[in-house]
Design a protein around this motif. Structure first.
Motif, short mmCIF file in Angstrom:
data_model
loop_
_atom_site.label_atom_id
_atom_site.label_comp_id
_atom_site.label_asym_id
_atom_site.label_seq_id
_atom_site.Cartn_x
_atom_site.Cartn_y
_atom_site.Cartn_z
N TYR A 1 1.91 2.89 -2.76
CA TYR A 1 1.63 3.71 -3.93
C TYR A 1 0.11 3.85 -4.11
O TYR A 1 -0.62 2.85 -4.02
CB TYR A 1 2.22 3.10 -5.20
N ARG A 2 -0.36 5.06 -4.37
CA ARG A 2 -1.78 5.32 -4.59
C ARG A 2 -2.00 5.65 -6.05
O ARG A 2 -1.38 6.57 -6.59
CB ARG A 2 -2.24 6.48 -3.70
N GLY B 1 0.77 -1.23 0.00
CA GLY B 1 0.00 0.00 0.00
C GLY B 1 0.80 1.28 0.00
O GLY B 1 0.32 2.31 0.48
N VAL C 1 -7.38 4.05 -5.97
CA VAL C 1 -8.18 5.17 -5.49
C VAL C 1 -9.13 5.59 -6.61
O VAL C 1 -8.73 5.64 -7.78
CB VAL C 1 -7.28 6.35 -5.08
N VAL D 1 -2.58 0.93 -3.93
CA VAL D 1 -3.92 1.17 -3.42
C VAL D 1 -4.70 1.86 -4.53
O VAL D 1 -4.33 2.95 -4.98
CB VAL D 1 -3.90 2.06 -2.16
N ARG E 1 -3.55 13.18 -3.37
CA ARG E 1 -4.00 11.83 -3.03
C ARG E 1 -3.42 10.79 -3.98
O ARG E 1 -3.49 9.59 -3.70
CB ARG E 1 -5.53 11.75 -3.10
N TYR E 2 -2.86 11.21 -5.12
CA TYR E 2 -2.44 10.27 -6.15
C TYR E 2 -0.92 10.35 -6.35
O TYR E 2 -0.34 11.43 -6.39
CB TYR E 2 -3.12 10.58 -7.48
#
Length: 629
Positions: free
Chosen positions: A55-56, A53, A78, A76, A94-95
């Motif tokens: 890397y998003r 988890g 998203v 992860v 968030r990315y």
């Protein structure tokens, strides 16, 4: 030595040790055993996941990239937010990656900082490529027609160098016009990875792709490191591996290294109990009763050591039995390889316990011993599959045994001989200070070191015998230097080797000389000083000729080893070999004489003489050896 008395002392030591365990000691033993089992579990299961988890990735559920992302624990998934992209860049923190599906194909955006992709987003992109390749491979393995899925398959078996067996490199097959192509096209549902466009965004391809080096092989194991399994399966990754051409990776015995470390780990706890027992005999003066008894000092020391040797062998046998039950190839060779390490750990701890003045000092000594000897055992073994320098450590024999590889008698002697000899000499020097004058007095460690050296010196020529006894220590230290430096570029490693060798060898000659003067084993007149220096130089020269066997048996063709041991065998020139065989005699006599001249006048002048000897030795290495080796 009287076996009956030795065994009686061993029985006393074992009985006293068992009866002396309190709740705290039992708790430590349980914790140590738990730790060993945990390390073994990690080695058998292939490790723990440290990248889950991290890397998003913004990817839609209906995207072709969603499944590869969702199935990789490093990512992860998203829900993508269209507002996160402005001006062709990610504006939402968030990315790390953002996958935007378009009619013409998908586009991948990388998180930026200062107008450039961040290091984490670049790492995420590289991980995504590998994940996509693994996902494609898994889909291909599900195809009922394996030949159509993988038109070219390469099967490799690693054999010992020098074997005469012919190995089939690979075979190709398949139907259709692309049957001989190495990089096959995925079908329309496959997912591939492509290059990046001019703006730094990743532009994936729509189906073409090769297999990654991290791809799963057909039997579900990691093709790179041979991840182990249990029972009758390949526990150590030594069987044939099959897969696509890109699955081919050099062998690296990761699991074998971890499992081999299990053989060394218990020794670190065992020497704590051994050192504490030896020091307790001194601090509580209980050892005084044995000293006045009609028992030889060697019987006392060896009798107290024997139970710990037997425990180390028993632990090794248990580990071998467990690995064998799990399908490993461990056997008698592993046990024989660990015995010299056990003796080396115990012998150096015994010497440290004789020198230490308190449990606090003993803790420092044992931690140092643990660090140095564990490095000596473990670091060379890392190169077990790549270089003969690995046989510096007996642990390499354990790895060879675990992987069912053959070991020659010369390799076995090269790996086990030096530590066994050093252990014997450590005990011998320990016998010299196992007396009332040293056991029950608060003398500093340097003074006791000099006492141990001086105990074997009786006249000027006796210093030669002590120097000869120190040559195995020099040999092991130089081997460790070779192991640490051989992987560096030659332009860097050779000068560092020259400096290290000069310091190590001059200390080995200078310290016994100084010990003899401190304890008045000989006079301080000029003729006696010159005689002492000459004796030390000749003794060292004769003993170091044994290192000729290093390149003949253990390290053939290594330039760093040739520079360290100065045999000249790497040049293949008989004149050079002959010159380097006899020229060091004059060097060692000169440098040891410089140390002797300084030692005869006091500690400060000894330091000056020793530094002068090191500089002369270094100049010889640079001026002579560097031109001939």
């Amino acid at each position: 030595m009287r076996p009956r008395k030795l065994l009686r002392i061993a029985r006393w030591e074992a009985t006293k040790g068992v009866g002396g365990f309190d709740r705290g000691a039992v708790a430590v033993i349980v914790a140590a055993a738990t730790f060993v089992l945990a390390v073994g579990f990690v080695g058998i299961t292939g490790g723990v996941a440290l990248e889950d988890g991290i890397y998003r990735v913004g990817v839609a559920e209906d995207s072709g990239y969603h499944d590869p992302v969702a199935e990789d624990p490093a990512f992860v998934a998203v829900d993508p937010d269209p507002d996160a992209i402005e001006g062709g860049r990610i504006v939402d923190d968030r990315y790390d990656l953002y996958i935007e599906d378009r009619p013409s194909g998908a586009r991948i955006y990388l998180a930026e900082s200062g107008g450039e992709p961040t290091g984490k987003s670049r790492a995420a992109l590289a991980a995504l490529r590998q994940s996509i390749d693994r996902y494609n491979d898994r889909r291909m393995f599900e195809e009922p027609n394996g030949t159509a899925a993988f038109p070219v398959v390469v099967t490799i078996r690693y054999v010992e160098r020098g074997g005469t067996e012919t190995v089939a490199i690979g075979e190709a097959g398949g139907d259709g016009e692309n049957g001989t192509e190495t990089g096959s096209e995925r079908d329309g549902n496959g997912t591939g990875s492509g290059g990046s466009d001019a703006e730094g965004r990743q532009e994936p391809s729509d189906g073409a792709g090769g297999t990654s080096s991290g791809g799963d092989s057909a039997d579900g194991t990691d093709g790179r490191i041979g991840a182990p399994s249990l029972g009758a399966f390949d526990l150590f990754g030594t069987d044939e591996t099959a897969g696509t051409p890109s699955d081919i990776q050099p062998p690296f015995p990761f699991q074998s290294l971890v499992l081999a470390f299990l053989f060394v780990l218990p020794l670190n706890f065992l020497i704590q109990a051994y050192g504490s027992s030896m020091l307790s005999e001194r601090l509580d003066r209980r050892g005084e009763l044995l000293l006045v008894a009609p028992v030889d000092r060697s019987d006392i020391v060896l009798g107290k050591t024997l139970p710990y040797v037997l425990v180390s062998v028993a632990i090794t046998v248990v580990i071998v039995g467990v690995l064998w039950a799990l399908g490993g190839e461990a056997g008698a060779l592993s046990v024989l390889a660990v015995v010299p390490l056990s003796l080396l750990f115990l012998a150096t701890t015994f010497l440290g316990a004789m020198f230490a003045r308190s449990f606090k000092e003993l803790t420092f000594v044992t931690v140092t011993i643990t660090t140095v000897l564990t490095s000596y055992a473990f670091v060379p073994a890392i190169f077990a599959e790549t270089s003969p320098v690995a046989f510096v450590s007996p642990l390499t024999l354990v790895i060879k045994d675990l992987t069912a590889a053959s070991v020659t008698p010369g390799q076995f002697a090269f790996a086990t001989g030096p530590p066994t000899l050093v252990a014997a000499i450590c005990f011998l020097f320990g016998f010299g200070v196992y007396r009332e004058e040293d056991l029950f007095t608060q003398r500093a460690i340097p003074h006791k070191v000099l006492d141990a050296l001086a105990s074997r010196i009786h006249r000027p020529r006796s210093v030669a015998c002590v120097v000869v006894l120190l040559v195995p220590f020099v040999f092991v230290a130089e081997l460790l230097v070779v192991v640490v430096l051989f992987a560096l570029p030659v332009a860097v490693s050779i000068p560092l080797v020259f400096v290290s060798i000069a310091v190590i060898e001059e200390l080995a000659k200078g310290l016994p000389i100084y010990a003899g003067f401190v304890h008045a084993r000989y006079g301080r007149s000029l003729p006696v000083t010159l005689a002492v220096g000459a004796a030390a130089g000749v003794g060292f020269f004769l003993a170091e000729k044994v290192t000729l066997a290093v390149q003949l048996v253990g390290l053939p063709g290594s330039r760093v080893a040739d520079a360290a041991f100065q045999t000249g065998l790497g040049s293949a020139d008989p004149t050079v070999v002959a010159l380097l065989a006899f020229a060091p005699l004059g060097l060692h006599v000169l440098t040891s004489t410089l140390s002797a001249l300084g030692a005869s006048r006091g500690r400060s002048t000894f330091v000056v003489g020793l530094v002068s000897a090191v500089l002369v030795h270094l100049a010889y290495n640079v001026a002579v050896v560097s031109r001939l080796v």
